[in-house]
Scaffold this motif. Structure first.
Motif, PDB file in Angstrom:
ATOM      1  N   ARG A   1       0.843  -1.200   0.000  1.00  0.00           N
ATOM      2  CA  ARG A   1       0.000   0.000   0.000  1.00  0.00           C
ATOM      3  C   ARG A   1       0.872   1.241   0.000  1.00  0.00           C
ATOM      4  N   PHE A   2       0.410   2.238  -0.726  1.00  0.00           N
ATOM      5  CA  PHE A   2       1.183   3.463  -0.867  1.00  0.00           C
ATOM      6  C   PHE A   2       1.415   4.141   0.484  1.00  0.00           C
ATOM      7  N   GLY A   3       0.361   4.164   1.300  1.00  0.00           N
ATOM      8  CA  GLY A   3       0.424   4.857   2.586  1.00  0.00           C
ATOM      9  C   GLY A   3       1.583   4.387   3.445  1.00  0.00           C
ATOM     10  N   THR A   4       1.855   3.094   3.407  1.00  0.00           N
ATOM     11  CA  THR A   4       2.936   2.537   4.216  1.00  0.00           C
ATOM     12  C   THR A   4       4.272   3.146   3.806  1.00  0.00           C
ATOM     13  N   TRP A   5       4.480   3.213   2.492  1.00  0.00           N
ATOM     14  CA  TRP A   5       5.760   3.741   2.013  1.00  0.00           C
ATOM     15  C   TRP A   5       5.865   5.233   2.224  1.00  0.00           C
ATOM     16  N   PHE A   6       4.728   5.899   2.248  1.00  0.00           N
ATOM     17  CA  PHE A   6       4.717   7.322   2.560  1.00  0.00           C
ATOM     18  C   PHE A   6       5.209   7.528   3.989  1.00  0.00           C
ATOM     19  N   MET A   7       4.720   6.686   4.896  1.00  0.00           N
ATOM     20  CA  MET A   7       5.126   6.815   6.302  1.00  0.00           C
ATOM     21  C   MET A   7       6.610   6.507   6.468  1.00  0.00           C
ATOM     22  N   ILE A   8       7.068   5.465   5.772  1.00  0.00           N
ATOM     23  CA  ILE A   8       8.481   5.094   5.868  1.00  0.00           C
ATOM     24  C   ILE A   8       9.352   6.243   5.335  1.00  0.00           C
ATOM     25  N   GLY A   9       8.928   6.812   4.212  1.00  0.00           N
ATOM     26  CA  GLY A   9       9.667   7.933   3.633  1.00  0.00           C
ATOM     27  C   GLY A   9       9.720   9.128   4.565  1.00  0.00           C
ATOM     28  N   LEU A  10       8.583   9.392   5.202  1.00  0.00           N
ATOM     29  CA  LEU A  10       8.494  10.527   6.119  1.00  0.00           C
ATOM     30  C   LEU A  10       9.449  10.348   7.297  1.00  0.00           C
ATOM     31  N   LEU A  11       9.533   9.139   7.794  1.00  0.00           N
ATOM     32  CA  LEU A  11      10.404   8.875   8.941  1.00  0.00           C
ATOM     33  C   LEU A  11      11.873   9.120   8.567  1.00  0.00           C
ATOM     34  N   VAL A  12      12.254   8.638   7.381  1.00  0.00           N
ATOM     35  CA  VAL A  12      13.628   8.846   6.912  1.00  0.00           C
ATOM     36  C   VAL A  12      13.906  10.350   6.787  1.00  0.00           C
ATOM     37  N   LEU A  13      12.943  11.049   6.208  1.00  0.00           N
ATOM     38  CA  LEU A  13      13.078  12.489   5.996  1.00  0.00           C
ATOM     39  C   LEU A  13      13.291  13.221   7.321  1.00  0.00           C
ATOM     40  N   VAL A  14      12.455  12.864   8.314  1.00  0.00           N
ATOM     41  CA  VAL A  14      12.548  13.537   9.613  1.00  0.00           C
ATOM     42  C   VAL A  14      13.894  13.262  10.270  1.00  0.00           C
ATOM     43  N   ALA A  15      14.362  11.997  10.168  1.00  0.00           N
ATOM     44  CA  ALA A  15      15.635  11.643  10.805  1.00  0.00           C
ATOM     45  C   ALA A  15      16.799  12.395  10.155  1.00  0.00           C
ATOM     46  N   VAL A  16      16.745  12.572   8.838  1.00  0.00           N
ATOM     47  CA  VAL A  16      17.818  13.299   8.142  1.00  0.00           C
ATOM     48  C   VAL A  16      17.702  14.793   8.418  1.00  0.00           C
ATOM     49  N   ALA A  17      16.475  15.316   8.324  1.00  0.00           N
ATOM     50  CA  ALA A  17      16.260  16.746   8.543  1.00  0.00           C
ATOM     51  C   ALA A  17      16.659  17.147   9.953  1.00  0.00           C
ATOM     52  N   GLY A  18      16.380  16.279  10.920  1.00  0.00           N
ATOM     53  CA  GLY A  18      16.738  16.555  12.304  1.00  0.00           C
ATOM     54  C   GLY A  18      18.229  16.823  12.433  1.00  0.00           C
ATOM     55  N   ALA A  19      19.021  15.973  11.781  1.00  0.00           N
ATOM     56  CA  ALA A  19      20.479  16.117  11.857  1.00  0.00           C
ATOM     57  C   ALA A  19      20.925  17.435  11.224  1.00  0.00           C
ATOM     58  N   ILE A  20      20.281  17.789  10.096  1.00  0.00           N
ATOM     59  CA  ILE A  20      20.656  19.031   9.411  1.00  0.00           C
ATOM     60  C   ILE A  20      20.328  20.239  10.292  1.00  0.00           C
ATOM     61  N   ILE A  21      19.166  20.174  10.944  1.00  0.00           N
ATOM     62  CA  ILE A  21      18.763  21.297  11.806  1.00  0.00           C
ATOM     63  C   ILE A  21      19.742  21.458  12.969  1.00  0.00           C
ATOM     64  N   VAL A  22      20.104  20.326  13.588  1.00  0.00           N
ATOM     65  CA  VAL A  22      21.052  20.397  14.705  1.00  0.00           C
ATOM     66  C   VAL A  22      22.383  20.982  14.219  1.00  0.00           C
ATOM     67  N   LYS A  23      22.816  20.515  13.048  1.00  0.00           N
ATOM     68  CA  LYS A  23      24.096  20.962  12.480  1.00  0.00           C
ATOM     69  C   LYS A  23      24.116  22.480  12.291  1.00  0.00           C
ATOM     70  N   THR A  24      23.013  23.022  11.757  1.00  0.00           N
ATOM     71  CA  THR A  24      23.018  24.448  11.430  1.00  0.00           C
ATOM     72  C   THR A  24      22.714  25.330  12.628  1.00  0.00           C
ATOM     73  N   SER A  25      22.015  24.792  13.637  1.00  0.00           N
ATOM     74  CA  SER A  25      21.586  25.692  14.707  1.00  0.00           C
ATOM     75  C   SER A  25      22.387  25.544  16.002  1.00  0.00           C
ATOM     76  N   TYR A  26      23.247  24.522  16.058  1.00  0.00           N
ATOM     77  CA  TYR A  26      23.948  24.284  17.328  1.00  0.00           C
ATOM     78  C   TYR A  26      25.034  25.327  17.592  1.00  0.00           C
ATOM     79  N   ARG A  27      25.039  25.817  18.837  1.00  0.00           N
ATOM     80  CA  ARG A  27      26.118  26.753  19.219  1.00  0.00           C
ATOM     81  C   ARG A  27      26.984  26.121  20.294  1.00  0.00           C
ATOM     82  N   GLU A  28      28.270  26.103  20.031  1.00  0.00           N
ATOM     83  CA  GLU A  28      29.229  25.496  20.962  1.00  0.00           C
ATOM     84  C   GLU A  28      29.256  26.290  22.274  1.00  0.00           C
TER      85      GLU A  28
END
Lengths: 315, 304
Positions: A18-45
């Motif tokens: 079913r398409f919906g399943t793959w949509f959810m899987i794709g969304l999870l991958v997207l969030v996990a990657v986007a999360g890392a990018i956000i941390v990378k750009t916004s983190y202050r030492e």
């Protein structure tokens, strides 16, 4: 047993085609990657981690001297004090969120997304058979209803495990790619038998994942039960997600006033409360919560099973 | 011969209402058994009880002598069924649907799946998603899943629904062939009465959850009925009938006369006509149709 294996393959086929399943899987991958990018750009030492740890230690000491705090919290503060002292003494920097382990640890927070997706799959698995009308052809096979129900439940849990592995892997890969793996050897400081010990971070991260799974399993079981009892996917998804996000808040308010709140499901699903030393109701322990969760787990499953077994199929 | 399917005083209560009243009937191997009744008469409820989708309040359903309620898994092995519409997983292909059901019964091989696909004539579209199928193709796929595990009892709810005339004929011939050559017992429910007449050997009519009658389709032609006599001269023939059988109703038409006559009096009337030198070109039994019988039995005041 080969029969049961076939049933699970059937359920998997119905989930993954079913398409919906793959949509959810794709969304999870997207969030996990986007999360890392956000941390990378916004983190202050931080300018100086030693200064921060010292400040924290001071505030812990102040809290301890107030005296009117619970014993569990007192123990927790004492532990943290010891760990901080150890840190300063051996020059071990706290794990920052822009490191490989730091990001992996925070990815455990994204398990609520896995929970949400698993709820959707579990809620659909029985209710959709009714709304599609396929339940009739499904139940006129030489397989008893209990086995069919169990195969659906197992398939939902397998889906959850798949998503967890995927979340862990994608977070690890994007963490490694963006933050590097130079800090991979940094230890996790745990407090055991009255002394501070250095442990591998992997155990700590896996522990965080495991603790977050209590919610996942319970809400999936809950959604599955609602789906079986009411044969309504929307109701099951609605109730389960509503409970997932609002349940803890309501329980929190109840817990401030009433002692019995500790018997509620949501007082027990968040097992990491015992790591923070702040259980929802004073006197609750990890084993109490696990017992309560088991009890709820059995009740949900028994309800689903009994009703599915007895029901006249008139859809 | 032991019946393939036996219903013994089957009763179904829902709440305080009795939906099916002590229904008893038998279906034998090698016959096509029609199950007729107005909407809401309890046909589908009965079928659901036979295949174990619904609990039986009292009485028993035996398939090959095995009680469905007590030994479901063993009894249902002999049954292939379509209950109401053949609803399939629309997002899967026809083949995946069949694979799904094949996995649930032991002993269904890939070869058997291919064989059944060929049998129902779906070879060209079997790898397309079911949502692209027409109603007729879904019906064929429904039949395919029912036949996968070589059942000895086939239960089909409205099997020709949605098929075009050629398809209806094909399915009808196929079902008759399955019954005659492979010895399957086939239960067919439908409200296409003319269809049932051509397909069934025997039929049961139920109404308000009660069995009204069980009859053989052949018997229909033996009851009091209209017989068309193609004769010349027509007036003289009518005269003879009036003299010999004054209580029979006569109607003249272009070809000859139509007489409402008892089955057993047909040869006698023929002899009388010949004796009076009336030329008899043909005697045609205008058999009472199943539809007339059905309306007669059910009072004719229901929506069929």
């Amino acid at each position: 047993m080969s029969n049961f294996f076939s049933l699970i393959r059937n359920e998997n086929m119905k989930i993954y085609y079913r398409f919906g399943t793959w949509f959810m899987i794709g969304l999870l991958v997207l969030v996990a990657v986007a999360g890392a990018i956000i941390v990378k750009t916004s983190y202050r030492e931080p300018t100086d981690w030693r200064k921060e740890v010292t400040a924290e230690t001071a505030s812990f000491k102040a809290s301890l001297e107030e005296g009117n705090i619970s014993k569990t919290y007192k123990d927790y503060l004492t532990q943290q004090l010891k760990i901080n002292e150890y840190r300063l003494k051996h020059d071990i920097k706290p794990i920052a969120s822009n490191t490989f382990w730091g990001y992996l640890e925070s990815s455990a927070g994204m398990i609520s997304l896995v929970t949400l997706f698993t709820i959707i799959v579990a809620a659909g698995s029985v209710a959709s058979e009714f709304s599609w009308g396929t339940i009739k052809l499904l139940l006129i096979r030489p397989t008893n209803r209990a086995k069919i129900l169990l195969s659906k439940y197992m398939a939902a849990l397998l889906f959850a495990i798949g998503l967890l592995v995927l979340l862990f892997a994608v977070s690890a890969i994007s963490g490694a790619a963006l933050f590097g793996i130079e800090t991979i050897k940094e230890p996790y400081l745990a407090y055991q038998n009255g002394e501070v010990v250095e442990k591998s971070m992997i155990w700590y991260v896996l522990q965080m994942y495991a603790l977050n799974c209590a919610d996942l399993v319970m809400m999936t079981t809950f959604a599955f039960m609602i789906s079986t009892v009411f044969r309504n996917q929307s109701l099951a998804i609605g109730l389960a997600t509503f409970s997932l996000f609002i349940g803890p808040q309501i329980t929190y308010f109840l817990a401030m006033k009433f002692d019995w709140a500790k018997y509620l499901l949501f007082a027990n699903t968040n097992l990491s409360q015992y790591l923070d030393g702040m259980p929802m109701v004073e006197g609750m322990t990890m084993s109490f919560s696990i017992m309560m969760l088991l009890l709820y787990f059995l009740v949900f499953n028994a309800l689903a099973w009994l009703i599915f077994q007895k029901r006249d199929i008139a859809a | 011969m032991n019946p393939l399917l036996q219903l013994k005083n089957v009763r179904k209560d829902i709440g305080s209402k009795t939906i099916i009243h002590d229904l008893s009937l038998e279906v034998f191997a090698g016959e096509v058994f029609g199950f007729l009744g107005p909407n809401g008469a309890g046909k589908t409820t009965t079928i659901r009880m036979i295949v174990g989708l619904m609990d039986i309040t009292s009485g028993e359903v035996l398939i090959n002598g095995i009680d469905v309620a007590k030994n479901f898994e063993k009894a249902i092995r002999y049954v292939g069924a379509i209950v109401e519409n053949p609803e399939m997983y629309k997002f899967l292909t026809g083949y995946q649907n069949l694979l799904h059901y094949a996995r649930m019964t032991s002993g269904v091989t890939k070869d058997r799946i291919d064989e059944v696909i060929k049998l129902v004539g779906l070879e060209h579209r079997i790898h397309d998603k079911v949502k692209t199928y027409s109603l007729g193709m879904r019906q064929r796929l429904g039949l395919a899943q029912a036949l996968l595990h070589r059942p000895s009892l086939l239960i089909l709810d409205e099997p020709t629904n949605g098929l075009d005339p050629a398809g209806i004929r094909e399915i009808r011939d196929y079902l008759r062939k399955l019954a005659r050559e492979e010895g399957l017992g086939i239960v067919v429910s439908s409200h296409l009465l003319s269809e049932m007449e051509m397909m069934c050997d025997r039929f049961a009519i139920i109404q308000h959850g009660k069995l009204v009658t069980i009859e053989a389709v052949q018997e229909l032609s033996k009851q009091a009925q209209k017989v068309l006599w193609i004769v010349d001269p027509i007036e003289k023939a009518a005269q003879v009938v009036q003299e010999r059988f004054p209580h029979y109703h006569i109607q003249q038409n272009g070809q000859g006369i139509e007489v409402d006559i008892d089955y057993h009096d047909i040869p006698k009337l023929n002899a009388a006509l010949v004796a009076e030198h009336v030329q008899v070109y043909g005697i045609q039994v205008l058999a009472k149709s199943l539809e007339e019988r059905f309306l007669e039995m059910t009072g004719g005041n229901e929506i069929v």
